[in-house]
Structure formats: C-alpha cells, structure tokens
Design a protein around this motif. Structure first.
Motif, PDB file in Angstrom:
ATOM      1  N   PHE A  84       0.862  -1.178   0.000  1.00 32.46           N
ATOM      2  CA  PHE A  84       0.000   0.000   0.000  1.00 32.46           C
ATOM      3  C   PHE A  84       0.904   1.236   0.000  1.00 32.46           C
ATOM      4  O   PHE A  84       1.754   1.377   0.885  1.00 32.46           O
ATOM      5  CB  PHE A  84      -0.904   0.016   1.229  1.00 32.46           C
ATOM      6  N   VAL A  85       0.708   2.101  -0.978  1.00 35.57           N
ATOM      7  CA  VAL A  85       1.541   3.288  -1.130  1.00 35.57           C
ATOM      8  C   VAL A  85       0.666   4.530  -1.007  1.00 35.57           C
ATOM      9  O   VAL A  85      -0.410   4.613  -1.628  1.00 35.57           O
ATOM     10  CB  VAL A  85       2.269   3.276  -2.489  1.00 35.57           C
ATOM     11  N   ARG A  86       1.120   5.501  -0.207  1.00 39.19           N
ATOM     12  CA  ARG A  86       0.380   6.743  -0.048  1.00 39.19           C
ATOM     13  C   ARG A  86       0.432   7.538  -1.358  1.00 39.19           C
ATOM     14  O   ARG A  86       1.507   7.786  -1.907  1.00 39.19           O
ATOM     15  CB  ARG A  86       0.992   7.552   1.088  1.00 39.19           C
ATOM     16  N   ARG A  87      -0.723   7.952  -1.853  1.00 36.50           N
ATOM     17  CA  ARG A  87      -0.779   8.799  -3.039  1.00 36.50           C
ATOM     18  C   ARG A  87      -1.140  10.232  -2.678  1.00 36.50           C
ATOM     19  O   ARG A  87      -0.506  11.178  -3.141  1.00 36.50           O
ATOM     20  CB  ARG A  87      -1.814   8.258  -4.043  1.00 36.50           C
ATOM     21  N   ASN A  88      -2.175  10.388  -1.887  1.00 36.20           N
ATOM     22  CA  ASN A  88      -2.610  11.709  -1.452  1.00 36.20           C
ATOM     23  C   ASN A  88      -2.901  11.663   0.038  1.00 36.20           C
ATOM     24  O   ASN A  88      -3.356  10.634   0.558  1.00 36.20           O
ATOM     25  CB  ASN A  88      -3.865  12.155  -2.213  1.00 36.20           C
ATOM     26  N   PRO A  89      -2.670  12.743   0.733  1.00 38.94           N
ATOM     27  CA  PRO A  89      -2.936  12.746   2.183  1.00 38.94           C
ATOM     28  C   PRO A  89      -4.432  12.743   2.469  1.00 38.94           C
ATOM     29  O   PRO A  89      -5.251  13.087   1.605  1.00 38.94           O
ATOM     30  CB  PRO A  89      -2.279  14.042   2.648  1.00 38.94           C
ATOM     31  N   ALA A  90      -4.771  12.341   3.688  1.00 40.74           N
ATOM     32  CA  ALA A  90      -6.171  12.416   4.107  1.00 40.74           C
ATOM     33  C   ALA A  90      -6.608  13.875   4.100  1.00 40.74           C
ATOM     34  O   ALA A  90      -5.887  14.758   4.560  1.00 40.74           O
ATOM     35  CB  ALA A  90      -6.339  11.808   5.496  1.00 40.74           C
ATOM     36  N   VAL A 147      -9.415   4.478   9.058  1.00 42.09           N
ATOM     37  CA  VAL A 147      -8.873   3.363   8.272  1.00 42.09           C
ATOM     38  C   VAL A 147      -7.556   3.774   7.619  1.00 42.09           C
ATOM     39  O   VAL A 147      -6.556   3.041   7.648  1.00 42.09           O
ATOM     40  CB  VAL A 147      -9.885   2.901   7.213  1.00 42.09           C
ATOM     41  N   TYR A 148      -7.544   4.952   7.023  1.00 40.81           N
ATOM     42  CA  TYR A 148      -6.354   5.454   6.328  1.00 40.81           C
ATOM     43  C   TYR A 148      -5.170   5.559   7.293  1.00 40.81           C
ATOM     44  O   TYR A 148      -4.052   5.125   6.982  1.00 40.81           O
ATOM     45  CB  TYR A 148      -6.682   6.817   5.715  1.00 40.81           C
ATOM     46  N   GLU A 149      -5.407   6.104   8.467  1.00 39.19           N
ATOM     47  CA  GLU A 149      -4.314   6.299   9.425  1.00 39.19           C
ATOM     48  C   GLU A 149      -3.895   4.990  10.085  1.00 39.19           C
ATOM     49  O   GLU A 149      -2.742   4.847  10.496  1.00 39.19           O
ATOM     50  CB  GLU A 149      -4.734   7.327  10.473  1.00 39.19           C
ATOM     51  N   LEU A 160      -1.707   3.591   7.090  1.00 40.13           N
ATOM     52  CA  LEU A 160      -0.491   4.385   6.850  1.00 40.13           C
ATOM     53  C   LEU A 160      -0.425   5.510   7.886  1.00 40.13           C
ATOM     54  O   LEU A 160      -0.883   6.627   7.637  1.00 40.13           O
ATOM     55  CB  LEU A 160      -0.503   4.969   5.434  1.00 40.13           C
ATOM     56  N   PRO A 161       0.123   5.236   9.058  1.00 41.33           N
ATOM     57  CA  PRO A 161       0.236   6.283  10.078  1.00 41.33           C
ATOM     58  C   PRO A 161       1.163   7.399   9.604  1.00 41.33           C
ATOM     59  O   PRO A 161       1.875   7.263   8.597  1.00 41.33           O
ATOM     60  CB  PRO A 161       0.837   5.533  11.277  1.00 41.33           C
ATOM     61  N   ASP A 162       1.155   8.506  10.312  1.00 41.70           N
ATOM     62  CA  ASP A 162       2.027   9.631   9.973  1.00 41.70           C
ATOM     63  C   ASP A 162       3.478   9.157   9.889  1.00 41.70           C
ATOM     64  O   ASP A 162       3.965   8.432  10.767  1.00 41.70           O
ATOM     65  CB  ASP A 162       1.914  10.724  11.029  1.00 41.70           C
ATOM     66  N   GLY A 163       4.158   9.585   8.811  1.00 40.24           N
ATOM     67  CA  GLY A 163       5.553   9.210   8.625  1.00 40.24           C
ATOM     68  C   GLY A 163       5.762   7.929   7.861  1.00 40.24           C
ATOM     69  O   GLY A 163       6.896   7.568   7.545  1.00 40.24           O
ATOM     70  N   GLU A 216       3.707  -6.889   6.514  1.00 40.24           N
ATOM     71  CA  GLU A 216       4.142  -6.093   7.654  1.00 40.24           C
ATOM     72  C   GLU A 216       2.965  -5.737   8.559  1.00 40.24           C
ATOM     73  O   GLU A 216       3.101  -5.669   9.786  1.00 40.24           O
ATOM     74  CB  GLU A 216       4.831  -4.816   7.164  1.00 40.24           C
ATOM     75  N   LEU A 217       1.786  -5.526   7.970  1.00 37.80           N
ATOM     76  CA  LEU A 217       0.599  -5.240   8.781  1.00 37.80           C
ATOM     77  C   LEU A 217       0.234  -6.432   9.652  1.00 37.80           C
ATOM     78  O   LEU A 217      -0.262  -6.271  10.767  1.00 37.80           O
ATOM     79  CB  LEU A 217      -0.579  -4.887   7.865  1.00 37.80           C
ATOM     80  N   ARG A 218       0.497  -7.619   9.140  1.00 41.41           N
ATOM     81  CA  ARG A 218       0.179  -8.813   9.924  1.00 41.41           C
ATOM     82  C   ARG A 218       0.994  -8.833  11.216  1.00 41.41           C
ATOM     83  O   ARG A 218       0.500  -9.207  12.277  1.00 41.41           O
ATOM     84  CB  ARG A 218       0.461 -10.066   9.101  1.00 41.41           C
ATOM     85  N   GLY A 219       2.226  -8.404  11.149  1.00 42.25           N
ATOM     86  CA  GLY A 219       3.050  -8.362  12.349  1.00 42.25           C
ATOM     87  C   GLY A 219       2.730  -7.182  13.243  1.00 42.25           C
ATOM     88  O   GLY A 219       2.937  -7.224  14.454  1.00 42.25           O
TER      89      GLY A 219
END
Length: 546
Positions: A326-332, A343-345, A348-351, A359-362
């Motif tokens: 999952f790649v950030r394209r535009n900010p919330a 859901v977005y945060e 993909l949390p800040d940073g 990686e999400l599974r872990g």
C-alpha cells in the motif's frame, strides 16, 4: 447416602471376563474378626437396568440385617428415587421391597441376594454416570466388601468412597481393569457405614434413567397461585407489547426486504454522453455493510481500503506475486469521513508512506477507532437513531439484570416456600429480553429506504455489463462499483463480467508493470482473502464476509 457427594469425579475400571468374580467367602487379615463378609457383583444392562448379586457370609451364631433406602435426599427439597424389583435370597434369609426401602435379613451361613435396580444412570454435566451403594445400612460390622462392576462398554472412570454417610474417604482399593468392568475393595466397615461407587460411562452405554423428584415443600413453592397467575398474565402482556413495538420499529425494514426490487440507477450521464457511478443516498462501501446487518465487520473495512485506492488516496501493487504493498498517493483531506480517516491512518500512520500487507500482519493494527467512527457515522447520516452496538448492549444488560433478579427472587421465594413461580416469570422475561437484544437496533425511515436502495444496488451489480458503459468510462465505473461489490458479496460476478476487458487499472498493479484487468480478476480475490485475514487478527470486528 448420596446427599453430600455431589457430582464428584467418576472413574471406571474395566473388568476382563477372565478376571472372574471375587470369592464368595471374603476374608482379610486386616478385617474385623467374626464380622460379615460381602461380595457384590453389579452388571449394567444396555437398557439401563442394574442387576445386583450380593454373596454374604454370616458367621455362626450371628445374623445380619440390611435396610437400603430407595429415596435419597440430593439437595434441598429434592430426592433421588430408585426402583428395586425381583428381590430374592438363595440361602438362609429373606429380601423384601417397598416403595421407599429394600430390606434384607440373613442368618448364619452363605446366602446370595439378587435384585434389579432402575434409576442408577444419570447425566452429570457432560458425563454419564452409574451410581449405587453396594454396601449400606448393615446392622453389623463388615469384615470386607468386594465389589465388581461390569458395564456395556469400557468404563471411563471410577470413584469409590467408604465410611460414614457424607464422608469423602476413598475405598481401600478402586481400579480399572482391561475390559468392561471395575473392581473395588473396602477392608473393615462399621455398622451403618456405606460403600459408594460411581462409574463414568461411555456416551451411549446406557440411557440415563435417574429420577429426581421435588418434595412437597418445593412443589408448594412453585404451585400456581393467584399472584403467580397474575405474574404470568403480565408477562404475556409484556411479550405482546414487545412484539408490537418490534413490529412497529422493524416493520419498515421487513417491507424493504420484501417484494421485487429492480436495479437502481447508479450511472449518472452528463450532456456529453459520459457516465459516472453515484451510490444511492451517497452511501459509502463501509456504511453499506453496517446499514445492512447493523454490525461493523471486517469486510466493511476491506471494502473501504479498496475504495480509498479507487479514489486515489492509495496505490495498491502486487509484489512478487506473494505480497501486496500500500503506497500513499494523497494525504487524508476533509472530504474523508471520520471512519475513512481512521482506516487510512491505521493503514499508513504519519511518517509511513508505504507498507507491505505482510508487515501489517506483524503490526496487529487496532481497529477500535474504525468501529467507533463507523457506528457514529451511520447515526450522523440519520440511518439509525442510536449506535446499533450500544442499543444491543443496553438491552442485553437490561435482560441479564432482569434475569439475575428473577433468579434471585426465585431462590428466595423457594426458600420461603411460596410464590417461586413468580420469580421464574421474571427470570423468563429477562432471558427473553437478553435474547431479543440483537433485534433491538432499528433503522430510521431513511435507513429503511436506503436498505431498499441497497437491494437495488445489488441488482445493478448482477445486471450491468461492459456494453452498458462507454469505453472511456469503463475503467472508472468498474473501479468505483468494485468496493460495493466487495461489501455486498458480488465480487466474483463483477470481476467475471469485466475480466475480458483489455483496460488497465489506475489504482492497482504490479510493482514492475501497470495494472491489467484480466490478471487483476485472477489475483484480486486472493488479495481480498489476505487482507481480510490481517484485519481479522486486529479483533474488535466480526470476521464475516457477506
């Protein structure tokens, strides 16, 4: 006899047929000189009847009497009742039976007493148990008591107690054999003491036939009186009132779910011949699932993630055919609802600008905020008057509280000896309220109307084909409709309808090549399953796919 024993652990000892039966002339160096010896053979028939053979040796110049009560107290105002039939004595003595006792009187010599018992097999929790006292109520001391038990199937456990009634002293020996039986021994038993044997049976070895009856005091406590009759009448009125209220509150939903509903018009055309997808009442994919089943489910979050990608907040790419990024394209931005931002945060949390699904599974992301925001959102949209989860919880606790009050009231009134049936009425009302709690959340008129539109939306997903959409708009309409197909369980059909298209996808692809709709149709279900699994690990949501 069995009163204070409870539902103790029951053990069974298998007795091979070659083991034989104990000698009819019991003796032991540790026994009581000049005392009576008893050898008891128990056989449980497949129909639940217990046949008993007692070989009793009485010394010269002595007599031995035994009185076996057939109605044993097993709790306050409750008796366990046994039925004995066909008593007979071979030797010097007599055996008689009445409704409440078996009486045996023996003179010097060796005598054999036989009879049958019904009521020895009981279900204790998940265990089937054979219980009988092969020695009790003797008027004289016993030198030794030898017991053998044969059951239809291999026994599971045995527990043997000996001594004064109510004590938990184990027998001298109690063991499982290799076949279908149990063997136990007690050396030296005082007058009036008992040997109590309980054998755990295989399921289906014999039908449970234990009979427990209430004494007159308990029966009077639960008798129908004018007061309890009034309580029953009030309960009936309460249930009728509840049914009317539910009919009024849920009637709109029932009508929305009945009858035929055609596809809704979700394709909006402009003057230039272009078309775009527009959901009914502006409902978003995650909101659809919550409005339909009144719960926030994993599939609602999965559909929201797909929708965020379709709306260019995310890019989803397949990595090496085994993982997805999952790649950030535009900010919330402010156009996102509270639950979409959650859901977005969470994804993909800040940073963090990119993350692999593995990686999400872990990470074990927390979806508590997503659930709370989504419930609050459907209320803000006026589809529900109150949060469905809070409504269910409120009524469930009200039901549990009423049931607990009813149980306590029943116990108190039973101890007093009158009106206990009224407590049961309150208890039943509480249970009904707790069970009905899941039906208490009610949609508003707007929510019921949306429910009907959602049925029409499902019809559109069933009926639409690429021919209905201009080539220039096909990729966009397919993509905008896909999250709704995901949440409504129409993904397979929607992909199959468009799989032949040569269009690419602007929001999904492989790391080293652009999205291809045909390959996407093959890989997307695998992606959904993997994403569902990761989200389900977070807890707080039901792992339900519509």
């Amino acid at each position: 006899m069995l009163r204070n024993w409870g539902a103790a652990a029951i053990c069974v000892i298998a007795l091979g047929t070659s083991a034989g039966v104990a000698s009819a002339q019991p003796s032991s160096p540790a026994g009581l000189p000049g005392a009576v010896g008893v050898d008891v053979r128990l056989k449980l028939e497949r129909d639940g009847r217990l046949t008993v053979t007692e070989v009793v040796t009485v010394p010269e110049g002595k007599t031995a009497d035994r009185v076996v009560p057939l109605r044993i107290a097993v709790g306050d105002n409750r008796d366990r009742v046994y039925e004995v039939s066909d008593p007979a004595v071979t030797g010097e003595g007599t055996a008689t039976v009445s409704d409440d006792r078996l009486s045996i009187a023996l003179r010097a010599g060796t005598s054999t007493v036989t009879y049958s018992v019904v009521g020895t097999v009981a279900r204790i929790g998940d265990t089937l148990e054979l219980r009988w006292q092969p020695a009790s109520g003797w008027s004289t001391a016993l030198d030794s008591v030898k017991v053998s038990v044969i059951t239809p199937d291999a026994p599971r456990s045995v527990n043997c107690l000996a001594g004064e009634p109510g004590t938990a002293k184990p027998c001298t020996t109690a063991e499982l054999g290799d076949g279908r039986g149990v063997r136990a021994t007690e050396i030296g038993l005082d007058p009036g003491d008992r040997v109590d044997v309980a054998v755990g049976l295989q399921e289906g070895a014999a039908p449970p036939n234990a009979r427990v009856v209430e004494t007159s005091t308990l029966a009077a406590a639960f008798a129908l009186t004018p007061a309890t009759g009034a309580g029953l009448g009030a309960l009936v009125l309460l249930l009728i009132g509840g049914m009317v209220a539910l009919w009024y509150l849920r009637g709109r939903d029932a009508r929305a779910l009945e009858g035929e509903v055609g596809p809704v018009d979700v394709l909006v055309a402009d003057g230039a011949g272009r078309v775009a997808f527009a959901s009914p009442d502006g409902v978003l994919p995650g909101q659809v699932g919550t409005v339909v089943d009144e719960h926030v489910d994993v599939v609602d979050v999965t559909a929201t993630i797909v929708d965020l990608a379709v709306r260019n907040y995310l890019w989803i790419e397949e990595v090496d055919g085994l993982d997805w990024r999952f790649v950030r394209r535009n900010p919330a931005d402010p156009s996102l609802t509270g639950y979409e931002r959650a859901v977005y945060e969470a994804l993909l949390p800040d940073g963090v600008d990119a993350v692999l699904l593995s990686e999400l599974r872990g990470r074990r992301i927390d979806l508590t905020r997503v659930r709370d925001e989504l419930y609050a959102d459907v209320v803000a949209k006026s589809w529900f008057a109150r949060r469905p989860d809070a409504e269910r919880t409120l009524w469930w606790w009200a039901g549990i509280g009423t049931a607990v009050l009813g149980a306590a009231l029943t116990a108190v009134l039973a101890l007093v000896g009158t009106g206990a049936l009224f407590g049961l009425v309150v208890l039943a009302a509480g249970v009904a309220l707790a069970v009905g709690a899941r039906s208490m959340p009610a949609r508003t008129r707007r929510g019921s109307a949306l429910l009907e539109h959602v049925r029409g939306l499902r019809g559109y997903l069933h009926a639409a084909t690429p021919r209905d959409i201009p080539d220039a708009d096909r990729e966009m309409v397919f993509s905008r409709s896909l999250p709704y197909a995901v949440v409504l369980g129409e993904t397979e059909r929607w992909l199959a309808a468009f799989a032949g298209s040569r269009s690419g996808l602007y929001w999904f692809g492989e790391a080293e090549q652009g999205g291809d709709l045909r390959r996407f149709a093959q890989r997307f279900p695998t992606f959904l399953g993997a994403l569902d699994g990761v989200l389900a690990q977070a807890g707080h949501l039901r792992s339900l796919r519509h």
